[in-house]
Scaffold this motif. Sequence first.
Motif, PDB file in Angstrom:
ATOM      1  N   ASP A  34       0.800  -1.291   0.038  1.00  0.00           N
ATOM      2  CA  ASP A  34       0.023   0.014  -0.208  1.00  0.00           C
ATOM      3  C   ASP A  34       0.903   1.235   0.058  1.00  0.00           C
ATOM      4  O   ASP A  34       1.381   1.885   1.246  1.00  0.00           O
ATOM      5  CB  ASP A  34      -0.879  -0.189   1.165  1.00  0.00           C
ATOM      6  CG  ASP A  34      -1.721   1.244   1.298  1.00  0.00           C
ATOM      7  OD1 ASP A  34      -1.904   1.921   0.135  1.00  0.00           O
ATOM      8  OD2 ASP A  34      -2.288   1.372   2.379  1.00  0.00           O
ATOM      9  N   ILE A  35       1.312   1.700  -1.191  1.00  0.00           N
ATOM     10  CA  ILE A  35       2.306   2.722  -1.153  1.00  0.00           C
ATOM     11  C   ILE A  35       1.538   3.998  -2.205  1.00  0.00           C
ATOM     12  O   ILE A  35       1.107   3.638  -3.517  1.00  0.00           O
ATOM     13  CB  ILE A  35       3.452   2.159  -1.958  1.00  0.00           C
ATOM     14  CG1 ILE A  35       4.004   1.216  -1.021  1.00  0.00           C
ATOM     15  CG2 ILE A  35       4.542   3.404  -2.071  1.00  0.00           C
ATOM     16  CD1 ILE A  35       5.080   0.530  -1.557  1.00  0.00           C
ATOM     17  N   THR A  36       1.531   5.143  -1.678  1.00  0.00           N
ATOM     18  CA  THR A  36       0.841   6.373  -2.200  1.00  0.00           C
ATOM     19  C   THR A  36       2.067   7.155  -2.335  1.00  0.00           C
ATOM     20  O   THR A  36       3.259   7.094  -1.610  1.00  0.00           O
ATOM     21  CB  THR A  36       0.043   6.632  -1.533  1.00  0.00           C
ATOM     22  OG1 THR A  36       0.121   7.178  -0.275  1.00  0.00           O
ATOM     23  CG2 THR A  36      -1.196   5.572  -1.331  1.00  0.00           C
ATOM     24  N   PRO A  37       1.773   8.624  -2.819  1.00  0.00           N
ATOM     25  CA  PRO A  37       2.901   9.587  -2.840  1.00  0.00           C
ATOM     26  C   PRO A  37       3.287  10.016  -1.647  1.00  0.00           C
ATOM     27  O   PRO A  37       4.320  10.521  -1.106  1.00  0.00           O
ATOM     28  CB  PRO A  37       2.185  10.747  -3.804  1.00  0.00           C
ATOM     29  CG  PRO A  37       1.198  10.031  -4.695  1.00  0.00           C
ATOM     30  CD  PRO A  37       0.810   8.948  -3.815  1.00  0.00           C
ATOM     31  N   LYS A  38       2.357   9.626  -0.375  1.00  0.00           N
ATOM     32  CA  LYS A  38       2.389   9.981   0.905  1.00  0.00           C
ATOM     33  C   LYS A  38       3.298   8.934   1.702  1.00  0.00           C
ATOM     34  O   LYS A  38       3.382   9.016   2.747  1.00  0.00           O
ATOM     35  CB  LYS A  38       1.310  10.067   1.492  1.00  0.00           C
ATOM     36  CG  LYS A  38       0.514  11.348   1.049  1.00  0.00           C
ATOM     37  CD  LYS A  38      -0.933  11.591   1.717  1.00  0.00           C
ATOM     38  CE  LYS A  38      -1.752  12.528   1.131  1.00  0.00           C
ATOM     39  NZ  LYS A  38      -3.116  12.078   1.227  1.00  0.00           N
ATOM     40  N   GLY A  39       3.995   8.098   0.984  1.00  0.00           N
ATOM     41  CA  GLY A  39       4.649   7.037   1.567  1.00  0.00           C
ATOM     42  C   GLY A  39       3.710   5.658   1.695  1.00  0.00           C
ATOM     43  O   GLY A  39       2.581   5.675   1.208  1.00  0.00           O
TER      44      GLY A  39
END
Lengths: 128, 516
Positions: A34-39
Motif C-alpha cells: 500500500d504505497i502512495t505519494p505519501k509513503g
Amino acid sequence: MKAWLEFSPKKVNKAIISDLMRDYDISFNIHRADITPKGGKMLVEISGNQSKEGVEFLEREGIHVSPIKRVVKKDEEKCVDCGACVSLCPVKAISNTEDWTIEVDDQICIGCDFCTSSCPTRAIKVTK
Amino acid sequence: MKTVDEINQRIKDGDAVVVTAAEMTRIVREDGAEKAAEEIDVVTTGTFGAMCSSGVFINFGHTDPPIKMTKTYLNGVEAYSGLAAVDAYLGATQPNRSPDIGLAYGGAHIIEDLIRGEEVELVAEAYGTDCYPLTELKTQITLDKLNQAIMVNPRNCYQNYAAATNSTEETLYTYMGTLLPQMGNVTYSSAGELSPLLNDPYFQTIGLGTRIFLCGAEGYIIGEGTQHSTESERKNGVPVSPSGTLMLKGDLKDMDSEYVRGATMPKYGPTLYVGAGIPIPVLNEDIALRTGISDEDIGCRIMDYGVPRRSRPPVKETNYQELRSGVIELEGQDVPTSSLSSYKKALEIAEELKAWIDKGKFLLTNPVEMLPSTGQSVNPLEIRRPFILVKDLKSKKLILAYPTDDISHVAKKMVQNNINHLPVVDDKHKLLGIVTSWDIANAVAKGKNKLMDVMTKKVIIAREDEPADVIARRLDKHEISGLPIIDKDNRVKGMITAEDISRLIVDGPDDEEEGD
C-alpha cells in the motif's frame, strides 16, 4: 524472512526494489503493498543466498525494515478444530495435523485476515 | 446374533468389546464382517458439527409477585415464551436484539455461557393478569438456579449432507461457511465414517429411546428429526444426499462446554456446535458390515451455492476420503476443501463414549420404537403468491447505447427517456458494460468524450429465469438501483430497477399474467 518495508514519501519515486532484485541473489515475494505519494508499507518475503545483504541494501537506501515475529495466533480455548479456515487461506498457512488439530504457521501467514473474519468461534487473531 | 440385553450384561461384567466407528472400519476391512460381528459388541460413533436446529427449554421459576412472561430476553437474545408463565424455548440461531451485537452473540452463545456457569441477564415483559400481576422484571440467572434447562434439538445429526462450492464472481457467506468466488474452495460438514446415522443407515438399532452421548451428558433420541427422509439415492447402502435426522434431548446441567459451543457463521448467523455420539450394538453380521463403512464408500454431492434456489445443481459427486484429503479436482482445477465440523472432536466423542461403556457406567437401551425407515420424503413449501421471474416483469422499451457513442448523445438519450441506467452493447446486443447518469456527469467533469472510457465494464446482471426476490436481494447487497436483464447468450433483453421491484410488491404481478 518476512518483513514490513516502510517507504517514506521521499523514497516512493525511487526504483529501489528493482535495484535490489538486479544486484542481489534473492527471491522476493510481495504479499501486501500500500504505497502512495505519501509513503507506505509493503509486506514481503525475502529468501535466497544474499537475503542479509539485500536487507542491508534496503536499509542503506533509507527503507525501514521491520521483520515479523508472530503474525497469526490460534486461541486454543476457543478453537474447536473444525477447519473452516483451512480452505480460505491463500498461502496455505493453515493445515490439519495427523490427529486433525488445526495448525497455523506464522512464518507463512501474510495477515490477510480472511481466517479471522470467517472463524465460527472467533478463535484466530492476527496481530500486526 | 446377540441381543442388547446380552451386550449390557457384558458391559456390567467388564467383558464388552467396544470400538470406535473409525476402528471398526479397519477391523471389518481386515477381518471381515462375520468375524467382526462375533468379536465386537458395540461401535461408538461421534460428530461435532454446526446444528442450527437446536435449543433449550427453560423453566425460570416463579417470582413474588408472580409474572406470566410474554417476552423474555437472555443477555439480549429473545427466547420464545408463548408457553406457560415462566417457561421459554431459547433457539440456537436467534440473533441478539441489539443491532450492534446482532449475529455475533445469539441463542447458541447463551447456551454455551449457561453451561459454563456464567451469569446471564434475564429481562421479561408481561401484560399482567389477576393471578400474574407483575408486568416486567430484570434479574440475573445461572444454570444451577434454573428449575429445568432441557436441551431439545428438533433436527440434529443429519445422515450425510451436501458439500458446497460457489461458481459466482463474488464471495458468498452461507451456513456452509465462507465460499470463495469461481469455485475457490469446497466446504463439507459430515463426519463421514464416524457419523452416527451413516453407521446405521437403515435405522436397524437406533430409535426412540436410544441412550446417547449429548454434549458431554447422557441424552436420548426422542424420535426422528424434522425433515427426516428415507428415499434418497443410496450408494454402498448409505444415502448420497441429506436424509435421516434425529430429535435429541439432554439435560443442560450435565453438559460440558468441551462438547458444545456457540458459534457464528460469518454474515449468516449464530449456530450451535453440538457434540453427539451414538452407540451401535453389533447384533449381527449385517450391522457389523454397515458400521464398517469407510470415508471412501460414503458418497457426497458438491452443490453450487451460487444458485440461491431450493434445488441447487450438483457440480460433482465425490466421497469423504477425497474431501478429507484437503484438495479436490473441480473442472480441471485443484480446489482446497474445508471441514465445517470438527473431526478431532468427533473422534474424541467416540472415544469418550467408548470409555463410558468400558467403565460400565453407560448401558445400551432397546429403542421403544424404531425410526421411520421408508416412505418419508421432504415436502417443499410452495408460496401462494405467484412466483415471479424476471422475464415475467413488464418490460419497458429497450434503450441501448454503443461503446463508440458520443457522451452528449448518451446524455440526451437518458434525459429523453427519463432513465438513469443505460446498458452498453455491441452490434449483436451483447452486453459490454453499463453507464449511469453519474458516469456521464463524471465524464463531462473530466473532459472525456467517448462512452467506452467511462462505462463500467464489470456489470451486475439479472438473468431472465431468476426470481424477482433474488434480484431484490442483489440490488440491496450491491447498493445499486438497476441492472440489465440478459439471456443465456449474454444479449441484453431489458433493464430492471429498484422501482420495478417495489412496484411489484405494491401492486402484485400484472393481471394479464395471472390469467394464464
